[in-house]
Design a protein around this motif. Sequence first.
Motif, PDB file in Angstrom:
ATOM      1  N   SER A  40       0.846  -1.193   0.000  1.00  0.00           N
ATOM      2  CA  SER A  40       0.000   0.000   0.000  1.00  0.00           C
ATOM      3  C   SER A  40       0.882   1.243   0.000  1.00  0.00           C
ATOM      4  N   GLN A  41       0.559   2.214  -0.861  1.00  0.00           N
ATOM      5  CA  GLN A  41       1.341   3.452  -0.900  1.00  0.00           C
ATOM      6  C   GLN A  41       1.150   4.280   0.367  1.00  0.00           C
ATOM      7  N   SER A  42      -0.024   4.171   0.976  1.00  0.00           N
ATOM      8  CA  SER A  42      -0.297   4.945   2.200  1.00  0.00           C
ATOM      9  C   SER A  42       0.288   4.281   3.446  1.00  0.00           C
ATOM     10  N   LYS A  43       0.509   2.934   3.374  1.00  0.00           N
ATOM     11  CA  LYS A  43       1.087   2.197   4.497  1.00  0.00           C
ATOM     12  C   LYS A  43       2.188   1.277   3.967  1.00  0.00           C
ATOM     13  N   PRO A  44       3.319   1.867   3.546  1.00  0.00           N
ATOM     14  CA  PRO A  44       4.381   1.087   2.895  1.00  0.00           C
ATOM     15  C   PRO A  44       4.994   0.007   3.771  1.00  0.00           C
ATOM     16  N   HIS A  45       4.831   0.116   5.102  1.00  0.00           N
ATOM     17  CA  HIS A  45       5.397  -0.889   6.000  1.00  0.00           C
ATOM     18  C   HIS A  45       4.551  -2.165   6.014  1.00  0.00           C
ATOM     19  N   LYS A  46       3.343  -2.084   5.450  1.00  0.00           N
ATOM     20  CA  LYS A  46       2.469  -3.245   5.396  1.00  0.00           C
ATOM     21  C   LYS A  46       2.461  -3.794   3.969  1.00  0.00           C
ATOM     22  N   LYS A 146       2.193   2.849 -13.871  1.00  0.00           N
ATOM     23  CA  LYS A 146       3.562   2.758 -14.371  1.00  0.00           C
ATOM     24  C   LYS A 146       4.012   1.313 -14.254  1.00  0.00           C
ATOM     25  N   LEU A 147       4.520   0.767 -15.355  1.00  0.00           N
ATOM     26  CA  LEU A 147       4.931  -0.624 -15.403  1.00  0.00           C
ATOM     27  C   LEU A 147       6.418  -0.705 -15.724  1.00  0.00           C
ATOM     28  N   LYS A 148       7.152  -1.462 -14.904  1.00  0.00           N
ATOM     29  CA  LYS A 148       8.572  -1.710 -15.144  1.00  0.00           C
ATOM     30  C   LYS A 148       8.774  -3.223 -15.217  1.00  0.00           C
ATOM     31  N   VAL A 149       9.475  -3.670 -16.246  1.00  0.00           N
ATOM     32  CA  VAL A 149       9.690  -5.107 -16.436  1.00  0.00           C
ATOM     33  C   VAL A 149      11.159  -5.362 -16.756  1.00  0.00           C
ATOM     34  N   ILE A 164       3.010   0.050 -10.601  1.00  0.00           N
ATOM     35  CA  ILE A 164       2.864   1.122  -9.617  1.00  0.00           C
ATOM     36  C   ILE A 164       1.661   1.991  -9.962  1.00  0.00           C
ATOM     37  N   THR A 165       0.777   2.162  -8.978  1.00  0.00           N
ATOM     38  CA  THR A 165      -0.349   3.085  -9.104  1.00  0.00           C
ATOM     39  C   THR A 165      -0.312   4.053  -7.926  1.00  0.00           C
ATOM     40  N   ALA A 166      -1.269   4.965  -7.902  1.00  0.00           N
ATOM     41  CA  ALA A 166      -1.312   5.944  -6.809  1.00  0.00           C
ATOM     42  C   ALA A 166      -1.613   5.272  -5.477  1.00  0.00           C
ATOM     43  N   SER A 167      -2.306   4.143  -5.502  1.00  0.00           N
ATOM     44  CA  SER A 167      -2.736   3.501  -4.258  1.00  0.00           C
ATOM     45  C   SER A 167      -1.829   2.357  -3.800  1.00  0.00           C
ATOM     46  N   ASP A 168      -1.209   1.657  -4.746  1.00  0.00           N
ATOM     47  CA  ASP A 168      -0.389   0.522  -4.324  1.00  0.00           C
ATOM     48  C   ASP A 168       0.696   0.188  -5.351  1.00  0.00           C
ATOM     49  N   LYS A 169       1.581  -0.699  -4.930  1.00  0.00           N
ATOM     50  CA  LYS A 169       2.658  -1.185  -5.802  1.00  0.00           C
ATOM     51  C   LYS A 169       2.687  -2.703  -5.709  1.00  0.00           C
ATOM     52  N   THR A 170       2.697  -3.356  -6.869  1.00  0.00           N
ATOM     53  CA  THR A 170       2.774  -4.815  -6.932  1.00  0.00           C
ATOM     54  C   THR A 170       4.115  -5.218  -7.517  1.00  0.00           C
ATOM     55  N   LEU A 171       4.802  -6.146  -6.850  1.00  0.00           N
ATOM     56  CA  LEU A 171       6.119  -6.597  -7.269  1.00  0.00           C
ATOM     57  C   LEU A 171       6.100  -8.097  -7.547  1.00  0.00           C
ATOM     58  N   TRP A 172       6.660  -8.508  -8.673  1.00  0.00           N
ATOM     59  CA  TRP A 172       6.921  -9.911  -8.980  1.00  0.00           C
ATOM     60  C   TRP A 172       8.430 -10.074  -9.047  1.00  0.00           C
TER      61      TRP A 172
END
Length: 241
Positions: A40-46, A146-149, A164-172
């Motif tokens: 979560s972008q608002s709670k990056p520690h979670k 935003k997509l990075k591969v 990456i979006t305004a609300s969250d970031k997903t990593l593979w």
Amino acid sequence: MKKQLFIILSAMLMASVSQFSIAAECDTVYGVDYVISKISQSKPHKRNTFELSLWRNQQQVIYINHQSATSTKWQKTANNRIRKVSYFDEFERAIEYEPSAALLATFERNFHIITYDVRNKMTLVATAGTGCEQVQQLELTDKNIKLKVWWQPSQQLVQKLERITASDKTLWQAKKVITAEQGFKSIVAKLHDYHATDYADIGDNESDPFLVKMINLGFVEHGASGFYDSQGHSLSGGHQH
């Protein structure tokens, strides 16, 4: 002038042959273990993290979710349709869905993690390594995403992906790459032994405790048709249009 043109064309041909030779010499990738994290972008520690194994050949793609002990297989049929099968390890049971041509795009996306169309839109920003070990860093910004591969072209393999979006970031992140075909065959054989139920027959077997539990948990959409649109979404009703 003709001589210069001949030299240019010869160089292009040699480069093409060289790339083909490199791809032919590289080990075939049959499996990849990924660690997937959603932050979560608002709670990056979670962060929500789980592991997913991707197994594949030209006819089948299998995703194994180790957290939920479930698997999904997309398999090409003789008439160029895709049959989806859901597997549940705890019960050693499977549910088979109606083959659909609409899932061809889903098969490609799941085979590569991203589709050819998306990769074709991306910008190459960096390259590292050579031959089988070459990795291309690709980027794309589309609206609010935003997509990075990090793409390994010789293996048709995503080493790393960031969405990456305004609300969250997903990593593979690829943790392990498997090039032994026997590993793929063992997974296919294990899932083949599960007792399978055709999705069309679920309505006649709703007293089956396994099917009742799957419906209640949301793994099976009660009353869905078993047909899918081009995005892989279930189509309502009993007919495919």
